[in-house]
Design a protein around this motif. Sequence first.
Motif, short mmCIF file in Angstrom:
data_model
loop_
_atom_site.label_atom_id
_atom_site.label_comp_id
_atom_site.label_asym_id
_atom_site.label_seq_id
_atom_site.Cartn_x
_atom_site.Cartn_y
_atom_site.Cartn_z
N LEU A 77 0.81 -1.21 0.00
CA LEU A 77 0.00 0.00 0.00
C LEU A 77 0.85 1.27 0.00
O LEU A 77 0.65 2.16 -0.83
CB LEU A 77 -0.92 0.00 1.22
CG LEU A 77 -2.02 -1.07 1.24
CD1 LEU A 77 -2.81 -1.01 2.54
CD2 LEU A 77 -2.96 -0.88 0.05
N ALA A 78 1.81 1.34 0.91
CA ALA A 78 2.59 2.57 1.07
C ALA A 78 3.35 2.96 -0.20
O ALA A 78 3.35 4.12 -0.61
CB ALA A 78 3.56 2.43 2.24
N ASP A 79 3.98 1.99 -0.84
CA ASP A 79 4.80 2.33 -2.00
C ASP A 79 3.98 2.70 -3.22
O ASP A 79 4.41 3.53 -4.04
CB ASP A 79 5.76 1.18 -2.33
CG ASP A 79 6.93 1.12 -1.36
OD1 ASP A 79 7.02 2.01 -0.50
OD2 ASP A 79 7.77 0.20 -1.46
N ILE A 80 2.80 2.10 -3.38
CA ILE A 80 1.92 2.52 -4.48
C ILE A 80 1.56 3.99 -4.32
O ILE A 80 1.65 4.78 -5.27
CB ILE A 80 0.65 1.65 -4.53
CG1 ILE A 80 0.97 0.24 -5.01
CG2 ILE A 80 -0.39 2.28 -5.47
CD1 ILE A 80 -0.22 -0.70 -4.97
N PHE A 81 1.16 4.36 -3.11
CA PHE A 81 0.81 5.76 -2.86
C PHE A 81 2.04 6.67 -2.97
O PHE A 81 1.95 7.79 -3.47
CB PHE A 81 0.18 5.90 -1.48
CG PHE A 81 -1.23 5.37 -1.39
CD1 PHE A 81 -2.22 5.87 -2.23
CD2 PHE A 81 -1.57 4.38 -0.49
CE1 PHE A 81 -3.52 5.39 -2.16
CE2 PHE A 81 -2.87 3.89 -0.41
CZ PHE A 81 -3.84 4.40 -1.25
N TYR A 82 3.21 6.17 -2.51
CA TYR A 82 4.42 7.00 -2.53
C TYR A 82 4.84 7.33 -3.97
O TYR A 82 5.13 8.49 -4.29
CB TYR A 82 5.56 6.30 -1.80
CG TYR A 82 6.82 7.14 -1.75
CD1 TYR A 82 6.98 8.13 -0.78
CD2 TYR A 82 7.85 6.98 -2.68
CE1 TYR A 82 8.11 8.92 -0.75
CE2 TYR A 82 8.98 7.76 -2.65
CZ TYR A 82 9.12 8.73 -1.68
OH TYR A 82 10.23 9.52 -1.65
N PHE A 83 4.90 6.32 -4.82
CA PHE A 83 5.32 6.56 -6.19
C PHE A 83 4.31 7.41 -6.95
O PHE A 83 4.66 8.18 -7.83
CB PHE A 83 5.56 5.23 -6.92
CG PHE A 83 6.77 4.49 -6.43
CD1 PHE A 83 7.98 5.15 -6.24
CD2 PHE A 83 6.72 3.14 -6.14
CE1 PHE A 83 9.09 4.49 -5.77
CE2 PHE A 83 7.82 2.46 -5.68
CZ PHE A 83 9.03 3.14 -5.49
N SER A 84 3.03 7.27 -6.59
CA SER A 84 2.00 8.12 -7.19
C SER A 84 2.23 9.57 -6.78
O SER A 84 2.14 10.49 -7.60
CB SER A 84 0.61 7.66 -6.74
OG SER A 84 -0.39 8.48 -7.31
N ALA A 85 2.54 9.79 -5.49
CA ALA A 85 2.83 11.15 -5.01
C ALA A 85 4.07 11.72 -5.69
O ALA A 85 4.11 12.89 -6.06
CB ALA A 85 3.02 11.13 -3.49
#
Length: 296
Positions: A77-85
């Motif tokens: 979850l965290a990395d999907i959101f991080y790379f999107s950001a």
Amino acid sequence: MGSAFALACAFFWAVAVILFKKAGESFSPIALNMYKSVVAMVLIGLTMLVMGIPFFPDVALRVWWILALSGLLGITLADIFYFSALNHLGAGMVAVVECLYLPSVLGFSYILLGERIGILGIIGSGLVLCAILVGAAVPLNDLKPGIIRKGPNLWGLWAGCLAMMFVALGIVIAKNVLDQVDVFWATFIRVTAGVIGLVPVVLCHPERMRFVRELKFSKAWFNALPATVSGNYIALVLWMAGMKYTTASRAAILNQMSTIFLFILATVWLKEKMTAQRLAAIVLAVAGAYLVIFNS
């Protein structure tokens, strides 16, 4: 030793962020997350084979589940959101959003682990946060009259905040079991759980064929591979070691130094100008890190 691991993790993650930003131009967030997670899993697995670390140690089933949940939260979850950001905001604004990581870890550590950081720790963490905000702020001489600047991308901000919350919760819930297991094995279980969690996301996504095309060998690998080695192999193992050998609160404060290392690397590597603003940020951060390391 834990403080040294946490600082080293911050440095290698800063190197990775520069390379991941470049890789993000060719990979979507989900494809990049799958790529770096699989590569990291293979590298850590090979390291365990060389070092003779067992893949199935004699530990309680509860430890497996906690580390697996930690991986789902902190990687899937965290990395999907991080790379999107990172794609929507850029490295500079993400550096500001990353400030949420520190208070998130401090909050979760207080609630779930009962940790206290002391007065020097509070002052040190405040200095590190101030340093990041000072370094990432828009210079005053750039705010010229008559120029309306485009506001930050709202989805990017939400994605970055969610990423930091999931990263913090993922590592804090794993803190108590790290004392019982090998760091490489714990990291391997987290990464493997992250990969397993990504599989249904990829298979059920309407753009899954696009992800497959992106993951084929291309020039983008020359940015993504070294970024993965630095950020999701070296930095990830150091991050887990830092959390194991010191308190989650202290490790989190020193991990936040990655933004300051990013300023320095941008000057040396990308030839960006070292402004008085960034120099002040570095001085504040070093002072804060010093107080945290030597906080009794």
